[in-house]
Design an enzyme around this catalytic site. Structure first.
Site, PDB file in Angstrom:
ATOM      1  N   ARG A 134      -5.473 -43.445  26.211  1.00 23.36           N
ATOM      2  CA  ARG A 134      -4.220 -42.704  26.007  1.00 23.36           C
ATOM      3  C   ARG A 134      -3.009 -43.650  26.107  1.00 23.36           C
ATOM      4  NH1 ARG A 134       0.681 -41.797  28.241  1.00 23.36           N
ATOM      5  NH2 ARG A 134      -0.263 -41.700  30.308  1.00 23.36           N
ATOM      6  N   ASP A 135      -2.702 -44.075  27.297  1.00 22.20           N
ATOM      7  CA  ASP A 135      -1.507 -44.915  27.476  1.00 22.20           C
ATOM      8  C   ASP A 135      -1.661 -46.213  26.690  1.00 22.20           C
ATOM      9  OD1 ASP A 135       0.990 -45.388  28.474  1.00 22.20           O
ATOM     10  OD2 ASP A 135       0.381 -45.816  30.514  1.00 22.20           O
TER      11      ASP A 135
ATOM     12  N   HIS B 279       0.293 -45.106  39.142  1.00 20.97           N
ATOM     13  CA  HIS B 279       0.175 -45.620  37.777  1.00 20.97           C
ATOM     14  C   HIS B 279       1.166 -46.777  37.669  1.00 20.97           C
ATOM     15  CE1 HIS B 279      -0.039 -44.708  33.269  1.00 20.97           C
ATOM     16  NE2 HIS B 279       1.076 -45.409  33.325  1.00 20.97           N
TER      17      HIS B 279
ATOM     18  N   HIS C 131       2.462 -50.425  35.780  1.00 14.12           N
ATOM     19  CA  HIS C 131       2.416 -51.364  34.649  1.00 14.12           C
ATOM     20  C   HIS C 131       2.659 -52.762  35.212  1.00 14.12           C
ATOM     21  CE1 HIS C 131       2.389 -48.754  30.942  1.00 14.12           C
ATOM     22  NE2 HIS C 131       2.441 -47.875  31.923  1.00 14.12           N
TER      23      HIS C 131
ATOM     24  N   CYS D  42       4.710 -48.019  26.404  1.00 14.54           N
ATOM     25  CA  CYS D  42       5.126 -46.638  26.159  1.00 14.54           C
ATOM     26  C   CYS D  42       6.117 -46.651  25.014  1.00 14.54           C
ATOM     27  CB  CYS D  42       5.755 -46.015  27.401  1.00 14.54           C
ATOM     28  SG  CYS D  42       6.452 -44.389  27.054  1.00 14.54           S
TER      29      CYS D  42
ATOM     30  N   ASN E 113      -0.378 -51.723  30.828  1.00 11.34           N
ATOM     31  CA  ASN E 113      -0.771 -51.182  32.130  1.00 11.34           C
ATOM     32  C   ASN E 113      -1.409 -52.284  32.956  1.00 11.34           C
ATOM     33  OD1 ASN E 113      -1.023 -48.755  30.171  1.00 11.34           O
ATOM     34  ND2 ASN E 113      -1.041 -47.856  32.200  1.00 11.34           N
TER      35      ASN E 113
HETATM   36  N1  COA Z   1       1.295 -30.816  20.239  1.00 11.63           N
HETATM   37  C1  COA Z   1       1.359 -30.745  18.908  1.00 11.63           C
HETATM   38  N2  COA Z   1       2.390 -30.221  18.239  1.00 11.63           N
HETATM   39  C2  COA Z   1       3.412 -29.750  18.963  1.00 11.63           C
HETATM   40  C3  COA Z   1       3.408 -29.785  20.344  1.00 11.63           C
HETATM   41  C4  COA Z   1       2.292 -30.356  20.995  1.00 11.63           C
HETATM   42  N3  COA Z   1       2.219 -30.431  22.321  1.00 11.63           N
HETATM   43  N4  COA Z   1       4.541 -29.259  20.801  1.00 11.63           N
HETATM   44  C5  COA Z   1       5.250 -28.881  19.731  1.00 11.63           C
HETATM   45  N5  COA Z   1       4.561 -29.174  18.625  1.00 11.63           N
HETATM   46  C6  COA Z   1       4.962 -28.940  17.250  1.00 11.63           C
HETATM   47  C7  COA Z   1       5.520 -27.557  17.030  1.00 11.63           C
HETATM   48  O1  COA Z   1       4.476 -26.660  16.758  1.00 11.63           O
HETATM   49  C8  COA Z   1       6.444 -27.769  15.850  1.00 11.63           C
HETATM   50  O2  COA Z   1       5.658 -27.881  14.680  1.00 11.63           O
HETATM   51  P1  COA Z   1       6.249 -27.479  13.256  1.00 11.63           P
HETATM   52  O3  COA Z   1       7.378 -28.446  12.971  1.00 11.63           O
HETATM   53  O4  COA Z   1       5.095 -27.665  12.335  1.00 11.63           O
HETATM   54  O5  COA Z   1       6.718 -26.059  13.403  1.00 11.63           O
HETATM   55  C9  COA Z   1       7.011 -29.150  16.121  1.00 11.63           C
HETATM   56  O6  COA Z   1       6.045 -29.814  16.933  1.00 11.63           O
HETATM   57  C10 COA Z   1       8.358 -29.124  16.818  1.00 11.63           C
HETATM   58  O7  COA Z   1       8.253 -28.313  17.983  1.00 11.63           O
HETATM   59  P2  COA Z   1       9.301 -28.384  19.171  1.00 11.63           P
HETATM   60  O8  COA Z   1       8.852 -27.449  20.241  1.00 11.63           O
HETATM   61  O9  COA Z   1      10.691 -28.209  18.605  1.00 11.63           O
HETATM   62  O10 COA Z   1       9.074 -29.855  19.714  1.00 11.63           O
HETATM   63  P3  COA Z   1      10.095 -31.060  19.759  1.00 11.63           P
HETATM   64  O11 COA Z   1      10.416 -31.519  18.408  1.00 11.63           O
HETATM   65  O12 COA Z   1      11.186 -30.732  20.698  1.00 11.63           O
HETATM   66  O13 COA Z   1       9.145 -32.165  20.430  1.00 11.63           O
HETATM   67  C11 COA Z   1       7.326 -32.721  21.910  1.00 11.63           C
HETATM   68  C12 COA Z   1       8.642 -31.998  21.738  1.00 11.63           C
HETATM   69  C13 COA Z   1       6.970 -32.681  23.385  1.00 11.63           C
HETATM   70  C14 COA Z   1       6.260 -32.030  21.104  1.00 11.63           C
HETATM   71  C15 COA Z   1       7.458 -34.174  21.414  1.00 11.63           C
HETATM   72  O14 COA Z   1       8.618 -34.741  21.932  1.00 11.63           O
HETATM   73  C16 COA Z   1       6.278 -35.041  21.798  1.00 11.63           C
HETATM   74  O15 COA Z   1       5.171 -34.828  21.347  1.00 11.63           O
HETATM   75  N6  COA Z   1       6.471 -36.041  22.638  1.00 11.63           N
HETATM   76  C17 COA Z   1       5.380 -36.916  23.008  1.00 11.63           C
HETATM   77  C18 COA Z   1       5.745 -37.709  24.156  1.00 11.63           C
HETATM   78  C19 COA Z   1       4.656 -38.660  24.546  1.00 11.63           C
HETATM   79  O16 COA Z   1       3.505 -38.571  24.190  1.00 11.63           O
HETATM   80  N7  COA Z   1       5.063 -39.650  25.340  1.00 11.63           N
HETATM   81  C20 COA Z   1       4.181 -40.636  25.818  1.00 11.63           C
HETATM   82  C21 COA Z   1       3.407 -40.184  26.986  1.00 11.63           C
HETATM   83  S1  COA Z   1       4.342 -39.940  28.430  1.00 11.63           S
HETATM   84 ZN    ZN Z   2       2.078 -45.834  31.547  1.00 15.41          ZN
END
Ligand code: COA
Ligand code: ZN
Length: 305
Positions: free
Chosen positions: A13-14, A205, A207, A238, A247
């Site tokens: 994942r990370d 956790h 790094h 990240c 990490n």
């Molecule tokens: N998994 C998959 N799709 C997701 C989702 C999830 N957990 N959460 C929201 N979505 C989809 C929605 O269904 C929507 O889809 P659509 O455009 O087809 O309708 C779209 O994403 C936007 O939804 P919204 O609730 O407005 O999300 P957002 O644009 O505010 O984004 C996150 C929020 C959390 C989904 C996004 O910022 C994200 O995935 N971040 C990942 C962070 C990460 O992995 N960081 C590293 C690890 S710490």
């Molecule tokens: Zn990390």
């Protein structure tokens, strides 16, 4: 018997989420199989996040469905919101982790929520997981320093930890997302956290950005932390935290713990054999600080055998 330390391998994942190359589900599964072959007993296999935000993690539902059936292995996945939780549950994920950053800006950049929204969303997911009988943990990210807001006050980390435990987290993972902690700040933060979570299970956790991850582990051991995240070969970073590098490398952590007489269940020789395989998969040069020494040592022993 030697005391056991849980190694939670977060390479899948990370490690993979920040790579330039996006691996297929098949390749991610092969990586997980290699890790299982090394005796790893806990693996963060992926995340249920937006594939637009993190394309490297697309397909985690398929991956979870195809994981080797091993009841004793702690497979977990990261979920940022309720949508992610629902997808994780539908896929049959056994254990989830929510990710709450300790600062306003980091939550905005990472999951597009304010700190208040992220606290509420995390608490909601933890409550739902408890109802569904799914094991749930909580990351408190940027627990030492935030790339946008600077040093994180220890009392904020302690308050968020307490809130997540009260919301139903079985464990809180204190995360140094950008590798900015040092042994003194680990003592300060964990000292405050222990005031609110005296005997509760904690994980850390780290790094290795500033070469202090092992020193930080040692400090955390003094606060009764018995679980650590790390990634094979130090794979990682990240995508939303400028300056975050790999990490803590699993081989460095395992070597230190074994040298101290602690037990992890990991076969270090097999882990070392797996590093070139992960290099091949990802196309990046890997290996923790002890890697070349470990390889020479292994080759010498094999030559003598
Ligand atoms: N998994 C998959 N799709 C997701 C989702 C999830 N957990 N959460 C929201 N979505 C989809 C929605 O269904 C929507 O889809 P659509 O455009 O087809 O309708 C779209 O994403 C936007 O939804 P919204 O609730 O407005 O999300 P957002 O644009 O505010 O984004 C996150 C929020 C959390 C989904 C996004 O910022 C994200 O995935 N971040 C990942 C962070 C990460 O992995 N960081 C590293 C690890 S710490
Ligand atoms: Zn990390």
């Amino acid at each position: 018997m030697a005391e056991h330390i849980i190694i939670n391998e977060v390479g899948p994942r990370d490690g993979l989420q920040s790579q330039g190359k996006t691996l297929s589900v098949e390749a991610r599964l092969t990586l997980i199989e290699h890790l299982l072959g090394c005796g790893v007993e806990a693996i963060e296999v992926g995340s249920f996040v937006s594939p637009k935000a993190v394309p490297q993690m697309a397909g985690t539902a398929e991956l979870v469905a195809r994981l080797p059936r091993r009841d004793e292995i702690g497979y977990s996945a990261l979920v940022p919101n309720m949508r992610g939780y629902e997808l994780a549950r539908e896929a049959g994920t056994r254990s989830i982790a929510v990710v709450l950053s300790a600062t306003e800006t980091m939550n905005q950049r990472n999951i597009n929520m304010s700190l208040a929204q992220a606290r509420a969303a995390s608490a909601q997911v933890l409550a739902r997981a408890r109802e569904d009988g799914i094991e749930a943990r909580a990351y408190v990210a940027v627990a030492f320093e935030c790339p946008f807001e600077g040093r994180t006050p220890a009392k904020v980390v302690a308050a968020l930890t307490e809130e997540m435990l009260e919301a139903g987290a079985g464990k809180v993972i204190i995360a140094d997302t950008i590798g900015a902690a040092n042994p003194a700040s680990v003592c300060e933060v964990l000292g405050q956290v222990r005031n609110v979570a005296a005997n509760l299970p904690l994980s850390c956790h780290f790094h290795d950005t500033r070469a202090m991850a092992l020193a930080n582990v040692l400090a955390a051991l003094e606060f009764d932390v018995r679980e650590f995240d790390c990634s094979i070969g130090g794979l990682g970073g990240c995508p939303f935290s400028p300056g975050a590098s790999g990490n803590l490398a699993t081989e460095d952590l395992v070597l230190m713990l074994h040298s101290m007489g602690l037990h992890t269940g990991i076969d270090l020789d097999r882990l070392i054999d797996s590093v070139p395989f992960v290099e091949q998969l990802t196309g990046v040069a890997l290996g923790g600080r002890s890697y070349s020494w470990l390889r020479r040592q292994r080759d010498r022993q094999r030559g003598e055998a």
